[in-house]
Every structure is written in C-alpha cells, then in structure tokens.
Design an enzyme around this catalytic site. Sequence first.
Site, PDB file in Angstrom:
ATOM      1  N   THR A 221      37.587  -3.798 -11.621  1.00 54.01           N
ATOM      2  CA  THR A 221      37.127  -4.111 -12.977  1.00 54.01           C
ATOM      3  C   THR A 221      38.327  -4.657 -13.748  1.00 54.01           C
ATOM      4  O   THR A 221      39.455  -4.252 -13.484  1.00 54.01           O
ATOM      5  CB  THR A 221      36.621  -2.811 -13.643  1.00 54.01           C
ATOM      6  OG1 THR A 221      35.406  -2.438 -13.015  1.00 54.01           O
ATOM      7  CG2 THR A 221      36.393  -2.954 -15.145  1.00 54.01           C
ATOM      8  N   ARG A 249      21.260  -0.661 -12.452  1.00 45.04           N
ATOM      9  CA  ARG A 249      22.229   0.306 -12.988  1.00 45.04           C
ATOM     10  C   ARG A 249      23.157  -0.392 -14.001  1.00 45.04           C
ATOM     11  O   ARG A 249      23.644  -1.488 -13.769  1.00 45.04           O
ATOM     12  CB  ARG A 249      23.044   0.887 -11.835  1.00 45.04           C
ATOM     13  CG  ARG A 249      24.113   1.883 -12.259  1.00 45.04           C
ATOM     14  CD  ARG A 249      25.494   1.262 -12.320  1.00 45.04           C
ATOM     15  NE  ARG A 249      26.527   2.253 -12.561  1.00 45.04           N
ATOM     16  CZ  ARG A 249      27.786   1.950 -12.837  1.00 45.04           C
ATOM     17  NH1 ARG A 249      28.169   0.693 -12.879  1.00 45.04           N
ATOM     18  NH2 ARG A 249      28.668   2.894 -13.059  1.00 45.04           N
ATOM     19  N   GLY A 251      26.687   0.221 -16.243  1.00 44.64           N
ATOM     20  CA  GLY A 251      27.845   1.104 -16.343  1.00 44.64           C
ATOM     21  C   GLY A 251      28.463   1.110 -17.733  1.00 44.64           C
ATOM     22  O   GLY A 251      27.955   0.489 -18.668  1.00 44.64           O
ATOM     23  N   ASP A 252      29.576   1.816 -17.833  1.00 46.78           N
ATOM     24  CA  ASP A 252      30.263   1.995 -19.117  1.00 46.78           C
ATOM     25  C   ASP A 252      30.808   0.686 -19.699  1.00 46.78           C
ATOM     26  O   ASP A 252      30.985   0.576 -20.907  1.00 46.78           O
ATOM     27  CB  ASP A 252      31.428   2.973 -18.949  1.00 46.78           C
ATOM     28  CG  ASP A 252      32.451   2.477 -17.928  1.00 46.78           C
ATOM     29  OD1 ASP A 252      32.042   1.972 -16.864  1.00 46.78           O
ATOM     30  OD2 ASP A 252      33.659   2.584 -18.203  1.00 46.78           O
ATOM     31  N   THR A 271      38.282   1.901 -16.984  1.00 40.81           N
ATOM     32  CA  THR A 271      37.824   1.549 -15.636  1.00 40.81           C
ATOM     33  C   THR A 271      37.655   2.815 -14.823  1.00 40.81           C
ATOM     34  O   THR A 271      38.451   3.739 -14.937  1.00 40.81           O
ATOM     35  CB  THR A 271      38.824   0.603 -14.939  1.00 40.81           C
ATOM     36  OG1 THR A 271      38.529   0.573 -13.532  1.00 40.81           O
ATOM     37  CG2 THR A 271      40.272   1.036 -15.112  1.00 40.81           C
ATOM     38  N   GLY A 272      36.598   2.855 -14.021  1.00 37.51           N
ATOM     39  CA  GLY A 272      36.376   4.038 -13.199  1.00 37.51           C
ATOM     40  C   GLY A 272      34.903   4.352 -13.080  1.00 37.51           C
ATOM     41  O   GLY A 272      34.067   3.444 -13.210  1.00 37.51           O
ATOM     42  N   GLY A 274      31.739   4.855 -14.146  1.00 39.88           N
ATOM     43  CA  GLY A 274      31.155   4.530 -15.445  1.00 39.88           C
ATOM     44  C   GLY A 274      30.282   5.625 -16.022  1.00 39.88           C
ATOM     45  O   GLY A 274      30.274   5.847 -17.237  1.00 39.88           O
TER      46      GLY A 274
HETATM   47  N1  ASP Z   1      33.576   1.328 -14.783  1.00 39.07           N
HETATM   48  C1  ASP Z   1      32.925   0.392 -13.925  1.00 39.07           C
HETATM   49  C2  ASP Z   1      31.473   0.788 -13.810  1.00 39.07           C
HETATM   50  O1  ASP Z   1      31.187   1.957 -13.693  1.00 39.07           O
HETATM   51  C3  ASP Z   1      33.496   0.322 -12.535  1.00 39.07           C
HETATM   52  C4  ASP Z   1      35.003   0.306 -12.430  1.00 39.07           C
HETATM   53  O2  ASP Z   1      35.712   0.283 -13.418  1.00 39.07           O
HETATM   54  O3  ASP Z   1      35.510   0.284 -11.280  1.00 39.07           O
HETATM   55  O4  ASP Z   1      30.643  -0.073 -13.785  1.00 39.07           O
END
Ligand code: ASP
Length: 357
Positions: A221, A249, A251-252, A271-272, A274
């Site tokens: 991301t 889906r 995400g955040d 990032t992570g 979500g």
């Molecule tokens: N945060 C992002 C999501 O959940 C994915 C990521 O940052 O790797 O869509």
Amino acid sequence: MSNRAARIMTVILLPMIVGSSGVQSIADQPKAGRWAIALHGGAGNRSREMDRDERESLERSLRGGLNAGKDILSSGGSSLDVVEAVVVMLEDDPQFNAGKGAVFNRVGAHELDASIMDGSTLRCGAVAGVKFVKNPIKAARLVMERSPHVLLAGEGADQFAIENGCERVTQDYFYTDRRFREMQDALAKQGLEPLAKPAYSIHPHDPPTSDKPALEGAGGTVGCVALDSRGHLAAATSTGGLTGKLPGRVGDTAICGAGNYANKNCAVSATGRGEQYIRHSIAAKVAWLMAERRLTVDEAVRHCLDEILKPGDGGMIALDRDGKVSMHATTAAMPRGFADSTGRFELAIWIDAQVSP
Ligand code: ASP
C-alpha cells in the site's frame, strides 16, 4: 505604564496567556516556510533476503517520490498537490500494491481503494472498489472537489471518475506476475482451490514470467503526508487491499479517519490489516491523542501501534504541523522516506533501521 504601552503588552502577552488554557499560543503557531514530506510503501514482512536489485529498485522509487514532493514543496506548492502527485507516481510503479501492481482478490480481479484529505479544511474524498481507474487517488481528489460526497464505491465510483477525466484502463493493466503468485499462495494457505488464471485475459505482453516464489507477506500500500510552507497538512493513501480478499471488501484506505486522516495538527497515512484500523478509527485517533491527551505525534503513533492495535497489524507515517515525523510499524518492514526544509532526507525499509523522530 501608559495606556498605549499597556495595550501593546496586552497584544503581545494575551496569545501566550490564553495558550496555557488550551487555545493556540504564538509558540503553537506553525513555523512559516517550513515544509516536510513523508511517504511509505506498505507494511509487511518482507524478507531480508530481498535481492539487491529489488532493494535498490524499491529505494529508487522511494527516493523518486521524495524528490518529486520536495521539488513541489520547496517551490511553494500545496501539500494537497504533493500528496496526490507522489501517490500517483507510486500507483504507476508496479512494485507497490496500488494502481499498477495491485493485489488480486479471491476471484482473480483487482478492486482498488484510495483516499485524500486536506487538513486545513477537513475536506476529504475517497473511492472504494474501483476496477477501471488507472489512478484511484486522482478519483478520490475528484470526489472531494467535484461531488457533494466523501466516498463513492464500485461502479458508480468508476463511472464518476471517468466522466470527470480520469484515465480508464482495463483490468489487465493492473496485472503483475508477482501478485498473481501471491494470490495463489494465499488461496492455498486458506485451503482454497488455486485459480488457473486471472478473472480477465492477460495482455499478450504480460504473460506469467517468473518462477520466483512470492515474497512472504509483501505489503505495498502507498501513502504520503506533507506539510507545506503555509503550514497546511494533507494525507493521501492508495491500495489494492488485501491479497485474496472477498470481492466487495473495502479496507481502511478508503475510510477517512481509519487509514488516512489530516487536520490542522497532523496528517496520517496507515498501512496494514485494514479491518483493525477501521475498528479503532486509528488515523483519527492519532489526531485525537495529540489534541486531547497532548501526546506528541510520535507518542500518538506508538500508542496506537503498541497499545491499541495488535503486533503485526501494520504501520503508519504521520507528520505534525511543525514538520516532526513519526514512521513506525509492528511488521518487519515498511519502506519509507522523509525529507524536510532543514535538509533531512532519509530512507529505510526494515523497521529496526529506525528513522529518528
Ligand atoms: N490497509 C490496506 C487494506 O487493508 C492493506 C495494506 O495496507 O497492506 O486494504
């Protein structure tokens, strides 16, 4: 003291006195002319075995993004323009899970999320689940500037973006062999049948080429936060989401306050996992901790990562209005960079290679 002298003293001292009761003091004002930029290329568990070419290529992209942002900021450009321009560059770079190079969902397609926020006005815009927009961050900015809404999703978002001038691509534009392999690995780990091919036909110049195994937990991301010389902060984040996610889906990254946020005091790009960032409204929580608990930007980011989220959930970059930066993750790696008007220019990939706050 004469009346005139008393008035002058009041003008000088009053802002400092009200400052102690929570209203901005002169010392609290952002310092004019100072600018700063930070960017990230996604939290993940990249192996240290990453080969030299791959590391150098990643560093080149981060450096390119920082230099582009630096040029705009040092010539007086706005933080909003900077975060958009830098995220566009990273979206166009197939190394990252955003734009070209986005991950696959469970049915072999790409659905992309992005959002942008202007800290000085709290205006924000986002798109979720777009499939045909080359640069989702441009679409997010158009939602902010040309619609009465903050978030458009799916077909309507694609349609709005294209009608408003965003470049349209077909799904095969996003294809990379590496992401296809990652998706196959992810399906196998979940005990699901691997897909023979993507949900679309691959362009003849882009057939599967590599037999290298997918990188373990590669993130990708992208996000950028910036402070411009007028003291305005902005944040932008873009992603293809999680490998093997269910179609639909969100995400955040598309949720203002979860994976992306900016106000007058800070700008945050996350990032992570979500779902975790959405549950805890993480990006907005950094801002809240700074305003209400008087934490520094670094304390607020660390509090969210260490006390609210779980180990391995991800990372964040954040800037405050003095240009102080915080960049941390609870994963092994988060490619990241920082530059500012004092001449700092730093890049790091792994988390134990700290960039000091
Ligand atoms: N945060 C992002 C999501 O959940 C994915 C990521 O940052 O790797 O869509």
